[in-house]
Design a protein around this motif. Structure first.
Motif, PDB file in Angstrom:
ATOM      1  N   SER A   1     -10.663  -9.102   5.508  1.00  0.00           N
ATOM      2  CA  SER A   1     -11.840  -8.237   5.354  1.00  0.00           C
ATOM      3  C   SER A   1     -11.374  -6.812   5.090  1.00  0.00           C
ATOM      4  CB  SER A   1     -12.733  -8.310   6.592  1.00  0.00           C
ATOM      5  OG  SER A   1     -12.066  -7.777   7.705  1.00  0.00           O
ATOM      6  N   SER A   2     -12.114  -6.099   4.281  1.00  0.00           N
ATOM      7  CA  SER A   2     -11.665  -4.785   3.805  1.00  0.00           C
ATOM      8  C   SER A   2     -11.647  -3.714   4.887  1.00  0.00           C
ATOM      9  CB  SER A   2     -12.535  -4.331   2.638  1.00  0.00           C
ATOM     10  OG  SER A   2     -13.886  -4.249   3.046  1.00  0.00           O
ATOM     11  N   GLU A   3     -12.442  -3.881   5.947  1.00  0.00           N
ATOM     12  CA  GLU A   3     -12.491  -2.883   7.010  1.00  0.00           C
ATOM     13  C   GLU A   3     -11.826  -3.439   8.261  1.00  0.00           C
ATOM     14  OE1 GLU A   3     -16.538  -1.631   7.712  1.00  0.00           O
ATOM     15  OE2 GLU A   3     -17.024  -2.079   5.639  1.00  0.00           O
ATOM     16  N   PRO A   4     -11.080  -2.608   8.975  1.00  0.00           N
ATOM     17  CA  PRO A   4     -10.483  -3.086  10.227  1.00  0.00           C
ATOM     18  C   PRO A   4     -11.559  -3.571  11.184  1.00  0.00           C
ATOM     19  CG  PRO A   4      -9.615  -0.934   9.640  1.00  0.00           C
ATOM     20  CD  PRO A   4     -10.748  -1.226   8.696  1.00  0.00           C
ATOM     21  N   ARG A   5     -11.320  -4.723  11.799  1.00  0.00           N
ATOM     22  CA  ARG A   5     -12.220  -5.320  12.789  1.00  0.00           C
ATOM     23  C   ARG A   5     -13.632  -5.542  12.248  1.00  0.00           C
ATOM     24  NH1 ARG A   5     -10.722  -5.719  17.884  1.00  0.00           N
ATOM     25  NH2 ARG A   5     -12.656  -4.962  18.803  1.00  0.00           N
ATOM     26  N   LYS A   6     -13.744  -5.778  10.949  1.00  0.00           N
ATOM     27  CA  LYS A   6     -15.042  -6.077  10.344  1.00  0.00           C
ATOM     28  C   LYS A   6     -15.562  -7.400  10.906  1.00  0.00           C
ATOM     29  CE  LYS A   6     -17.282  -7.033   5.949  1.00  0.00           C
ATOM     30  NZ  LYS A   6     -17.082  -7.189   4.514  1.00  0.00           N
TER      31      LYS A   6
ATOM     32  N   CYS B   1       5.159  -4.362   0.568  1.00  0.00           N
ATOM     33  CA  CYS B   1       4.552  -3.028   0.526  1.00  0.00           C
ATOM     34  C   CYS B   1       3.058  -3.037   0.218  1.00  0.00           C
ATOM     35  CB  CYS B   1       5.292  -2.118  -0.450  1.00  0.00           C
ATOM     36  SG  CYS B   1       7.023  -1.926  -0.034  1.00  0.00           S
ATOM     37  N   LEU B   2       2.382  -4.150   0.417  1.00  0.00           N
ATOM     38  CA  LEU B   2       0.930  -4.197   0.245  1.00  0.00           C
ATOM     39  C   LEU B   2       0.261  -4.058   1.603  1.00  0.00           C
ATOM     40  CD1 LEU B   2       0.530  -7.159  -2.258  1.00  0.00           C
ATOM     41  CD2 LEU B   2       0.219  -4.736  -2.733  1.00  0.00           C
ATOM     42  N   PRO B   3      -0.960  -3.518   1.632  1.00  0.00           N
ATOM     43  CA  PRO B   3      -1.688  -3.474   2.902  1.00  0.00           C
ATOM     44  C   PRO B   3      -1.910  -4.897   3.416  1.00  0.00           C
ATOM     45  CG  PRO B   3      -2.823  -2.219   1.188  1.00  0.00           C
ATOM     46  CD  PRO B   3      -1.699  -2.963   0.528  1.00  0.00           C
ATOM     47  N   HIS B   4      -1.904  -5.064   4.715  1.00  0.00           N
ATOM     48  CA  HIS B   4      -2.003  -6.398   5.305  1.00  0.00           C
ATOM     49  C   HIS B   4      -3.250  -7.173   4.899  1.00  0.00           C
ATOM     50  CE1 HIS B   4       1.629  -5.437   7.295  1.00  0.00           C
ATOM     51  NE2 HIS B   4       1.083  -4.443   7.958  1.00  0.00           N
ATOM     52  N   PRO B   5      -4.442  -6.554   4.755  1.00  0.00           N
ATOM     53  CA  PRO B   5      -5.590  -7.328   4.281  1.00  0.00           C
ATOM     54  C   PRO B   5      -5.364  -7.903   2.873  1.00  0.00           C
ATOM     55  CG  PRO B   5      -6.349  -5.322   5.314  1.00  0.00           C
ATOM     56  CD  PRO B   5      -4.851  -5.217   5.197  1.00  0.00           C
ATOM     57  N   VAL B   6      -4.647  -7.185   2.027  1.00  0.00           N
ATOM     58  CA  VAL B   6      -4.363  -7.675   0.678  1.00  0.00           C
ATOM     59  C   VAL B   6      -3.410  -8.869   0.752  1.00  0.00           C
ATOM     60  CG1 VAL B   6      -3.337  -7.082  -1.564  1.00  0.00           C
ATOM     61  CG2 VAL B   6      -4.793  -5.429  -0.378  1.00  0.00           C
ATOM     62  N   VAL B   7      -2.415  -8.780   1.621  1.00  0.00           N
ATOM     63  CA  VAL B   7      -1.477  -9.888   1.804  1.00  0.00           C
ATOM     64  C   VAL B   7      -2.234 -11.112   2.302  1.00  0.00           C
ATOM     65  CG1 VAL B   7       0.538 -10.711   3.084  1.00  0.00           C
ATOM     66  CG2 VAL B   7       0.490  -8.359   2.237  1.00  0.00           C
ATOM     67  N   ALA B   8      -3.108 -10.922   3.292  1.00  0.00           N
ATOM     68  CA  ALA B   8      -3.900 -12.038   3.827  1.00  0.00           C
ATOM     69  C   ALA B   8      -4.768 -12.666   2.748  1.00  0.00           C
ATOM     70  CB  ALA B   8      -4.760 -11.554   4.994  1.00  0.00           C
ATOM     71  N   ALA B   9      -5.402 -11.843   1.931  1.00  0.00           N
ATOM     72  CA  ALA B   9      -6.254 -12.360   0.853  1.00  0.00           C
ATOM     73  C   ALA B   9      -5.446 -13.147  -0.165  1.00  0.00           C
ATOM     74  CB  ALA B   9      -7.001 -11.213   0.172  1.00  0.00           C
TER      75      ALA B   9
ATOM     76  N   LEU C   1       1.992 -10.877   9.045  1.00  0.00           N
ATOM     77  CA  LEU C   1       1.884 -10.583   7.621  1.00  0.00           C
ATOM     78  C   LEU C   1       2.931  -9.574   7.171  1.00  0.00           C
ATOM     79  CD1 LEU C   1      -1.992 -10.565   7.298  1.00  0.00           C
ATOM     80  CD2 LEU C   1      -0.412 -12.350   6.539  1.00  0.00           C
ATOM     81  N   ALA C   2       3.302  -8.662   8.051  1.00  0.00           N
ATOM     82  CA  ALA C   2       4.377  -7.720   7.712  1.00  0.00           C
ATOM     83  C   ALA C   2       5.681  -8.477   7.520  1.00  0.00           C
ATOM     84  CB  ALA C   2       4.529  -6.666   8.799  1.00  0.00           C
ATOM     85  N   ASP C   3       5.925  -9.447   8.385  1.00  0.00           N
ATOM     86  CA  ASP C   3       7.149 -10.238   8.276  1.00  0.00           C
ATOM     87  C   ASP C   3       7.118 -11.094   7.009  1.00  0.00           C
ATOM     88  OD1 ASP C   3       9.677 -11.000   9.229  1.00  0.00           O
ATOM     89  OD2 ASP C   3       8.848 -12.809  10.122  1.00  0.00           O
ATOM     90  N   ILE C   4       5.984 -11.707   6.739  1.00  0.00           N
ATOM     91  CA  ILE C   4       5.839 -12.526   5.519  1.00  0.00           C
ATOM     92  C   ILE C   4       6.040 -11.684   4.279  1.00  0.00           C
ATOM     93  CG2 ILE C   4       4.157 -13.777   4.090  1.00  0.00           C
ATOM     94  CD1 ILE C   4       3.033 -14.918   6.730  1.00  0.00           C
ATOM     95  N   SER C   5       5.460 -10.477   4.285  1.00  0.00           N
ATOM     96  CA  SER C   5       5.527  -9.628   3.092  1.00  0.00           C
ATOM     97  C   SER C   5       6.842  -8.871   2.985  1.00  0.00           C
ATOM     98  CB  SER C   5       4.362  -8.641   3.071  1.00  0.00           C
ATOM     99  OG  SER C   5       4.527  -7.676   4.093  1.00  0.00           O
ATOM    100  N   GLY C   6       7.658  -8.919   4.035  1.00  0.00           N
ATOM    101  CA  GLY C   6       8.918  -8.209   3.993  1.00  0.00           C
ATOM    102  C   GLY C   6       8.769  -6.726   4.281  1.00  0.00           C
TER     103      GLY C   6
END
Length: 130
Positions: A57-62, A15-23, A121-126
């Motif tokens: 990165s905090s912004e999409p397509r940054k 349930c975290l935003p994907h950029p947070v999961v990536a970080a 990342l959605a799959d990794i994070s469940g």
């Protein structure tokens, strides 16, 4: 990482935003590098590190500079540039010229690359809400 710690880590990603999961994944990989020291290159995956950095990165397509993407890969610059070129060839990343400084080039995830990273990342994070 013990099985309990791994399960806790994975649960903490849900349930975290994907950029947070990536970080978080990127930081976890740096911990692994620190712990394994000189043997950490056994686990090298520079292209994945570049994708994680771009996704985090905090912004999409940054846009991130090529040099910054190379630093994120944690390998020699020539190796990082080779991996970056392959990511561009495969349509995951695109290069963009800096309109202010013609010597500088930025990179960002393409829409296709962004969609694939979000799915992964959605799959990794469940996260079932893709």
């Amino acid at each position: 990482m013990t099985l309990i710690a791994a399960a806790t880590f994975e649960h903490s990603l849900s349930c975290l935003p994907h950029p947070v999961v990536a970080a978080r994944i990127y930081r976890q990989r740096r911990v692994r590098d620190r712990v394994f020291g000189a043997q950490a290159d056994t686990f090298g995956d520079p292209a994945w590190d570049i994708l994680l950095d771009l996704c985090a990165s905090s912004e999409p397509r940054k846009r991130i500079s090529v040099s910054s993407a190379c630093i994120a890969a944690r390998v020699p610059p020539a190796t990082a540039l080779r991996h970056l070129a392959r990511l561009v060839e495969q349509g995951f990343v695109e290069r963009l010229a800096d309109n202010v400084d013609r010597r500088r080039v930025f990179v960002q995830l393409t829409k296709h690359g962004q969609a694939l990273m979000q799915e992964c990342l959605a799959d990794i994070s469940g996260d079932a809400c893709r």
